[in-house]
Design an enzyme around this catalytic site. Sequence first.
Site, PDB file in Angstrom:
ATOM      1  N   LYS A 101       2.869   7.754   0.624  1.00 26.78           N
ATOM      2  CA  LYS A 101       2.208   8.605  -0.374  1.00 26.78           C
ATOM      3  C   LYS A 101       2.876   9.978  -0.457  1.00 26.78           C
ATOM      4  CE  LYS A 101      -2.469   6.724  -0.100  1.00 26.78           C
ATOM      5  NZ  LYS A 101      -3.751   6.855   0.597  1.00 26.78           N
ATOM      6  N   ARG A 143       1.935  -4.798   7.019  1.00 24.20           N
ATOM      7  CA  ARG A 143       1.942  -4.100   5.744  1.00 24.20           C
ATOM      8  C   ARG A 143       3.138  -4.557   4.925  1.00 24.20           C
ATOM      9  NH1 ARG A 143       0.809   0.738   6.600  1.00 24.20           N
ATOM     10  NH2 ARG A 143       1.609   1.699   4.721  1.00 24.20           N
ATOM     11  N   GLU A 203      -8.531   5.434   0.795  1.00 25.48           N
ATOM     12  CA  GLU A 203      -8.912   6.839   0.833  1.00 25.48           C
ATOM     13  C   GLU A 203      -8.518   7.434  -0.521  1.00 25.48           C
ATOM     14  OE1 GLU A 203      -7.200   9.160   4.018  1.00 25.48           O
ATOM     15  OE2 GLU A 203      -8.206  10.969   3.308  1.00 25.48           O
TER      16      GLU A 203
HETATM   17  P1  ATP Z   1      -2.843   7.054   4.222  1.00 25.14           P
HETATM   18  O1  ATP Z   1      -1.611   7.484   4.895  1.00 25.14           O
HETATM   19  O2  ATP Z   1      -3.369   8.061   3.277  1.00 25.14           O
HETATM   20  O3  ATP Z   1      -3.881   6.446   5.116  1.00 25.14           O
HETATM   21  P2  ATP Z   1      -2.582   4.391   3.189  1.00 25.14           P
HETATM   22  O4  ATP Z   1      -1.411   3.868   2.424  1.00 25.14           O
HETATM   23  O5  ATP Z   1      -2.964   3.760   4.467  1.00 25.14           O
HETATM   24  O6  ATP Z   1      -2.300   5.919   3.292  1.00 25.14           O
HETATM   25  P3  ATP Z   1      -5.293   3.937   2.355  1.00 25.14           P
HETATM   26  O7  ATP Z   1      -5.977   4.455   1.164  1.00 25.14           O
HETATM   27  O8  ATP Z   1      -5.811   4.298   3.687  1.00 25.14           O
HETATM   28  O9  ATP Z   1      -3.788   4.369   2.200  1.00 25.14           O
HETATM   29  O10 ATP Z   1      -5.136   2.361   2.243  1.00 25.14           O
HETATM   30  C1  ATP Z   1      -6.151   1.503   1.796  1.00 25.14           C
HETATM   31  C2  ATP Z   1      -5.905   0.120   2.302  1.00 25.14           C
HETATM   32  O11 ATP Z   1      -4.651  -0.362   1.866  1.00 25.14           O
HETATM   33  C3  ATP Z   1      -5.873   0.091   3.814  1.00 25.14           C
HETATM   34  O12 ATP Z   1      -6.703  -0.984   4.247  1.00 25.14           O
HETATM   35  C4  ATP Z   1      -4.445  -0.131   4.165  1.00 25.14           C
HETATM   36  O13 ATP Z   1      -4.329  -0.888   5.325  1.00 25.14           O
HETATM   37  C5  ATP Z   1      -3.919  -0.880   2.940  1.00 25.14           C
HETATM   38  N1  ATP Z   1      -2.487  -0.623   2.753  1.00 25.14           N
HETATM   39  C6  ATP Z   1      -1.901   0.579   2.596  1.00 25.14           C
HETATM   40  N2  ATP Z   1      -0.561   0.453   2.499  1.00 25.14           N
HETATM   41  C7  ATP Z   1      -0.283  -0.872   2.591  1.00 25.14           C
HETATM   42  C8  ATP Z   1       0.925  -1.660   2.568  1.00 25.14           C
HETATM   43  N3  ATP Z   1       2.129  -1.102   2.439  1.00 25.14           N
HETATM   44  N4  ATP Z   1       0.814  -2.997   2.689  1.00 25.14           N
HETATM   45  C9  ATP Z   1      -0.397  -3.568   2.810  1.00 25.14           C
HETATM   46  N5  ATP Z   1      -1.561  -2.896   2.849  1.00 25.14           N
HETATM   47  C10 ATP Z   1      -1.519  -1.561   2.744  1.00 25.14           C
END
Ligand code: ATP
Length: 590
Positions: A307, A297, A63
């Site tokens: 974030k 994750r 996002e």
């Molecule tokens: P938000 O809270 O804004 O959703 P987010 O960290 O999930 O934050 P996204 O932009 O939705 O951010 O994440 C993009 C991709 O990265 C998603 O597929 C998510 O699963 C993956 N991702 C985010 N954080 C992690 C992490 N700590 N480890 C592995 N994958 C991650």
Amino acid sequence: MSNDPKSGKPDTKADANAPSPNPASSNFLRGIIDSDLASGKHTQRKDQSGQPLPTVITRFPPEPNGYLHIGHAKSICLNFGLARDYAGRCNLRFDDTNPTKEEQEYVDTIIDSVQWLGFDWQDQGGELRFASDYFDQFYAMAEYLITAGHAYVDSQSADDMAKNRGNFSEPGKNSPFRDRPAEESLDLFRRMKAGEFKDGEHIVRAKIDMASPNMNMRDPAIYRIRHAHHHRTGDKWCVYPMYDFAHPLEDAIENVTHSICTLEFQDHRPFYDWVLERLAEGGFFTKPLPNQYEFARLNLTYAITSKRKLLQLVEENIVDGWDDPRMPTIVGIRRRGYTPEAIQLFADRIGVAKADSWIDMSILEGALRDDLDEKAPRAIAVLRPLKLIIDNFPEGETVECSAPVHPHHPERGVRTFPISKELWIEQEDYMEVPSKGYFRLFPGNKVRLRYGYVVECTGADKDADGNITAVHCTYFPDSKSGTEGANNYKVKGNLHWVSAAHALEAEVRMYDRLFSDPHPDAGGKDFKQALNPNSKEVITAYLEQGMSSAKPDDKFQFERHGYFVADRVDSKDGKPVFNRAVTLKDGWGK
Ligand code: ATP
Ligand code: MG
């Protein structure tokens, strides 16, 4: 793989796109893909224009509401890595369905970070996509679900809706609007789209089961009213799809086979499948449909990856911006001196698991050391300078010394630098009264000046307060490294130095971990209490003169000290500023 020399891709691209040589990187997702390949599940699929589709299609779906961090890097390496290893494709897709939080600035930095990591969505026909390009399709599919009796417009207040949702121990209650005629819902939805209502006045919900033990199946919202400007579609829309509705549709539109997400979406999977099944019945998609798979994750010790909390660090000036070298953002670790290869190595080493766990920061740091040990040219830096005067060295004279660029790669040549009467050495390399086992400079002791001569310490000058201001020695002209005479001297100490008249004076930023607590924000702790007070120290150091030609992002091993990078933001021509990327050894272990 595209070979366009003009594409400006980093030269690491070739590495990123070579199959992973590390068998440890085998994981449960590869197991799933292997069995799908064996059963032929995704063979013989064709895209909308009749072209055959690869059997593995993944996507990385950020996002655009913030900077990517090391956790995203894991997901990038995973999704693009699977596509690479199975000759598939991976789309970079912006999940930009929430207009109030998203900005073009974030789109740009995310694209930059993915490319910097060495991945190319164009391989095997992957693409850069935006969920907002599908808004017309999402809308049409929502209309279909309403028409087919699978969705309805709910006009309860937000409070009533929350109350009637029930909780984990109590089933929810049907909305009084649940059974309104489809035509009425459709009419309301169209008027929602036309802008007749205020935010929150109506909402479109899937009609599933208000008594489901899975809260996500209790008639989840799929479309809501949001009078907000979207960074790409402007003011065209005032209804926007909910994430859980849009995501499976995005995957299906892009013919994704394996939709990989983090564990917290496990309970959302039944809805993911439900919505795709209904739309397949409606003729929008053909089977096999995409499947969602969840992985753990990345949780990294001594770091935070939320974030919201990262934003707080930036806004409260606890760090110097998103690309502060102590930040776990990709722009931060890049500026710190991390290489794409080190991050890929890290991702390979940590693997992919189905249960959450903590990965120690030392694994990330170790991957950088292992990558840079091979690559980084060596250089000399005196970080805490103390003057050493060779009393019997002729005034104004210099003698050239040389050292290998890399000790294990003679083919990379030598570097040269002068020795002269006055040098800089490290303060810790002199002791007036040596402690036990100390074999560096103290009165009467002989040491080798690395790549130069053997010297014997004769004493030191002190100021009125007793501080040492300069150390004195005499040298043995026949002891120069690389000459025959060198072997006649047996000394234990081998010190690094630079010639005071020739050294480059430079700013060096001695970075360390941002937090001194391995779990800075665990258990509701205030992460600001866990900051490492010594995470940044700015010093003036004296460097081997050749360092004046270091270009931004050039990395070196400063002998005895660690790996350093010329800062990509503040370095000027002939005047680099260096960041410590990582020390030579892990000092945090015990
Ligand atoms: P938000 O809270 O804004 O959703 P987010 O960290 O999930 O934050 P996204 O932009 O939705 O951010 O994440 C993009 C991709 O990265 C998603 O597929 C998510 O699963 C993956 N991702 C985010 N954080 C992690 C992490 N700590 N480890 C592995 N994958 C991650
Ligand atoms: Mg997310």
